[in-house]
Design a protein around this motif. Structure first.
Motif, PDB file in Angstrom:
ATOM      1  N   PHE A  65      66.135 -33.328 -18.748  1.00  0.00           N
ATOM      2  CA  PHE A  65      66.323 -33.319 -20.201  1.00  0.00           C
ATOM      3  C   PHE A  65      66.218 -31.901 -20.766  1.00  0.00           C
ATOM      4  CE2 PHE A  65      64.511 -37.843 -19.869  1.00  0.00           C
ATOM      5  CZ  PHE A  65      65.791 -38.376 -19.732  1.00  0.00           C
ATOM      6  N   VAL A  66      65.372 -31.086 -20.157  1.00  0.00           N
ATOM      7  CA  VAL A  66      65.266 -29.682 -20.569  1.00  0.00           C
ATOM      8  C   VAL A  66      66.617 -28.990 -20.370  1.00  0.00           C
ATOM      9  CG1 VAL A  66      64.312 -27.434 -19.868  1.00  0.00           C
ATOM     10  CG2 VAL A  66      62.788 -29.378 -20.248  1.00  0.00           C
ATOM     11  N   ILE A  67      67.245 -29.246 -19.234  1.00  0.00           N
ATOM     12  CA  ILE A  67      68.544 -28.646 -18.952  1.00  0.00           C
ATOM     13  C   ILE A  67      69.588 -29.118 -19.957  1.00  0.00           C
ATOM     14  CG2 ILE A  67      70.445 -28.605 -17.278  1.00  0.00           C
ATOM     15  CD1 ILE A  67      68.268 -28.624 -15.076  1.00  0.00           C
ATOM     16  N   PRO A  82      66.401 -16.273 -16.721  1.00  0.00           N
ATOM     17  CA  PRO A  82      64.981 -16.346 -16.327  1.00  0.00           C
ATOM     18  C   PRO A  82      64.357 -17.730 -16.428  1.00  0.00           C
ATOM     19  CG  PRO A  82      65.215 -15.251 -18.453  1.00  0.00           C
ATOM     20  CD  PRO A  82      66.595 -15.411 -17.902  1.00  0.00           C
ATOM     21  N   LEU A  83      64.701 -18.495 -17.469  1.00  0.00           N
ATOM     22  CA  LEU A  83      64.081 -19.809 -17.627  1.00  0.00           C
ATOM     23  C   LEU A  83      64.469 -20.734 -16.481  1.00  0.00           C
ATOM     24  CD1 LEU A  83      62.379 -21.830 -19.166  1.00  0.00           C
ATOM     25  CD2 LEU A  83      64.374 -22.345 -20.613  1.00  0.00           C
ATOM     26  N   LEU A  84      65.735 -20.753 -16.135  1.00  0.00           N
ATOM     27  CA  LEU A  84      66.181 -21.594 -15.024  1.00  0.00           C
ATOM     28  C   LEU A  84      65.506 -21.168 -13.733  1.00  0.00           C
ATOM     29  CD1 LEU A  84      68.023 -23.808 -13.884  1.00  0.00           C
ATOM     30  CD2 LEU A  84      69.777 -22.052 -13.550  1.00  0.00           C
ATOM     31  N   ARG A 134      73.390 -22.195 -17.201  1.00  0.00           N
ATOM     32  CA  ARG A 134      72.531 -21.162 -17.775  1.00  0.00           C
ATOM     33  C   ARG A 134      71.692 -21.787 -18.888  1.00  0.00           C
ATOM     34  NH1 ARG A 134      73.118 -15.704 -17.708  1.00  0.00           N
ATOM     35  NH2 ARG A 134      75.236 -15.938 -16.870  1.00  0.00           N
ATOM     36  N   LEU A 135      70.394 -21.475 -18.881  1.00  0.00           N
ATOM     37  CA  LEU A 135      69.495 -21.993 -19.899  1.00  0.00           C
ATOM     38  C   LEU A 135      69.138 -20.886 -20.888  1.00  0.00           C
ATOM     39  CD1 LEU A 135      67.012 -24.225 -17.871  1.00  0.00           C
ATOM     40  CD2 LEU A 135      69.265 -24.803 -18.783  1.00  0.00           C
ATOM     41  N   GLN A 136      69.116 -21.244 -22.165  1.00  0.00           N
ATOM     42  CA  GLN A 136      68.791 -20.264 -23.188  1.00  0.00           C
ATOM     43  C   GLN A 136      68.061 -20.942 -24.332  1.00  0.00           C
ATOM     44  OE1 GLN A 136      72.122 -17.998 -24.580  1.00  0.00           O
ATOM     45  NE2 GLN A 136      70.923 -16.806 -26.027  1.00  0.00           N
ATOM     46  N   LEU A 137      66.853 -20.467 -24.602  1.00  0.00           N
ATOM     47  CA  LEU A 137      66.081 -21.018 -25.708  1.00  0.00           C
ATOM     48  C   LEU A 137      66.585 -20.452 -27.032  1.00  0.00           C
ATOM     49  CD1 LEU A 137      62.512 -20.876 -24.191  1.00  0.00           C
ATOM     50  CD2 LEU A 137      63.700 -22.928 -24.930  1.00  0.00           C
TER      51      LEU A 137
END
Length: 395
Positions: free
Chosen positions: A129-131, A336-338, A392-395
């Protein structure tokens, strides 16, 4: 060297970020290896001192600070109002706090017998779910994008209510502590807001760092035990670490100071690092060096170390243009988060399978060190492939 208002990325900052993430993955894996000397482990809370492991978390806070001016100025250059920038800071902070809260509760405090699914399955769903929520979507179909993000949000809400804790399973998720990502979130929030208020002026940044230390001192003053200052002294010191990185970034790339010559930047950066070390030395007479206690000497010594390390990387990568060797760090630097959560995903999957994938002999002594190094590069490889496949994950 271009200023942060025009540069897309600064290679030396990316390299420092990538190195920090790589070492963070390594020390997290090394923590499960037995038979290691004290210098390869976190110093206990009662000790007055630090190991190289105790420098990793503050190094990440430091690099968060170095990146703040670029992120904010990039948004302003694209036409975002100050209100939108503040909202982005708040939203990013909330994301880090949510991540920290869920990860901490997955580590302990749960009552698996009272939950409908095993805790490792709960953890894997959490990362899924975060992804879905924080994935960078390249599709222009907004309905699809918001549907995926909506599924992720609904999933986290469902997991929140599925969670059972306490001896009788009648408790929900708790803030035992904020976790690494949560602590980063609080420190990022305060430092970013301070940066917006200081407007690239070094004198105000130095003042803000000093104010964080004064906040800590008040929290340790006799008679103020249990006060607001005492309860949040750790956040103040973590914020000071972000501010220290932010200050160094301003010395090298700030609008007011970016036109300094290479020599001028180095002289001022060296003086800055020396001032941090001297301040740490003086404060050590009154407070111990402790990561667990989040003390000023620990934070200032770590900031001095990071300052010198960045000066070396900047010279090699940006000035000498010797950066080809840094290619292997790119996945951790740009995603970085991933990269950070991949080991937790692997661990949850192994836990759920019930199979002993990693032999016990690989978790002892020198063999454990070799395994931890190999695992760190395995994570980098997975991150590289996933990034190449546009995850790619990005907050």
């Amino acid at each position: 060297m271009s200023s942060p208002t025009t540069a897309a990325r600064i290679r030396s900052i990316d390299v420092l970020r990538g190195l920090t993430i790589l070492v963070m993955v390594f020390v997290n894996e090394l923590a499960g290896v037995s038979g290691m000397p004290q210098w390869a482990k976190h110093m206990p809370g009662s000790a007055d001192g630090m190991s190289f492991v105790d420098v990793v978390f503050p190094a990440f806070l430091f690099i968060v600070g170095m990146s703040i001016p670029f992120a904010i100025k990039n948004r302003l250059s694209k036409g975002d109002t100050m209100g939108k920038v503040v909202w982005h800071i708040v939203f990013r902070t909330l994301g880090l706090l949510v991540l920290g809260l869920f990860m901490v509760n997955a580590e302990g405090g749960y009552n698996e017998e009272k939950m409908l699914i095993p805790i490792p399955a709960w953890s894997l769903l959490f990362y899924l779910f975060v992804i879905l929520i924080w994935k960078v979507y390249y599709s222009e179909n907004k309905v699809y994008v918001y549907t995926m993000k909506g599924i992720g949000v609904a999933g986290l809400i469902a997991l929140y209510f599925l969670y059972k804790g306490g001896e009788n399973g009648d408790e929900g998720m708790k803030i035992h502590w904020w976790g690494i990502l949560g602590l980063i979130g609080w420190a990022y929030f305060f430092a970013a807001i301070i940066y917006l208020l200081t407007k690239d002026k070094l004198i105000w940044m130095f003042t803000a760092i000093a104010a964080c230390i004064v906040f800590y001192v008040l929290g340790k003053t006799p008679g103020l035990e249990g006060s607001f200052f005492s309860a949040h002294s750790g956040h103040a010191i973590h914020t000071s670490l972000v501010l220290c990185g932010l200050t160094l970034s301003t010395i090298f790339f700030g609008k007011r100071y970016g036109k300094w010559s290479f020599r001028a930047k180095y002289e001022r950066a060296l003086a800055y690092g020396l001032a941090l070390a001297v301040a740490a030395f003086i404060l050590h007479y009154f407070y111990p060096i402790s990561k667990i206690g989040a003390t000023p000497p620990w934070a200032l010594y770590c900031s001095a170390i990071c300052t010198v390390l960045y000066m070396i990387i900047y010279l090699i990568v940006d000035i000498k243009q010797q950066y080809k060797w840094t290619g292997f760090l790119q996945p951790a630097a740009s995603n970085p988060l991933l990269t950070y959560i991949i080991p937790f995903i692997i661990g949850s999957a192994i836990w759920l399978s019930g199979v002993e994938v990693i032999p016990a002999a690989w978790k002892v002594g020198a063999a454990g060190v070799v395994w931890s190094i190999a695992f760190s590069f395995l994570v980098l490889g997975i991150s590289y492939l996933l990034t190449k496949w546009k995850l790619r994950l990005q907050l």
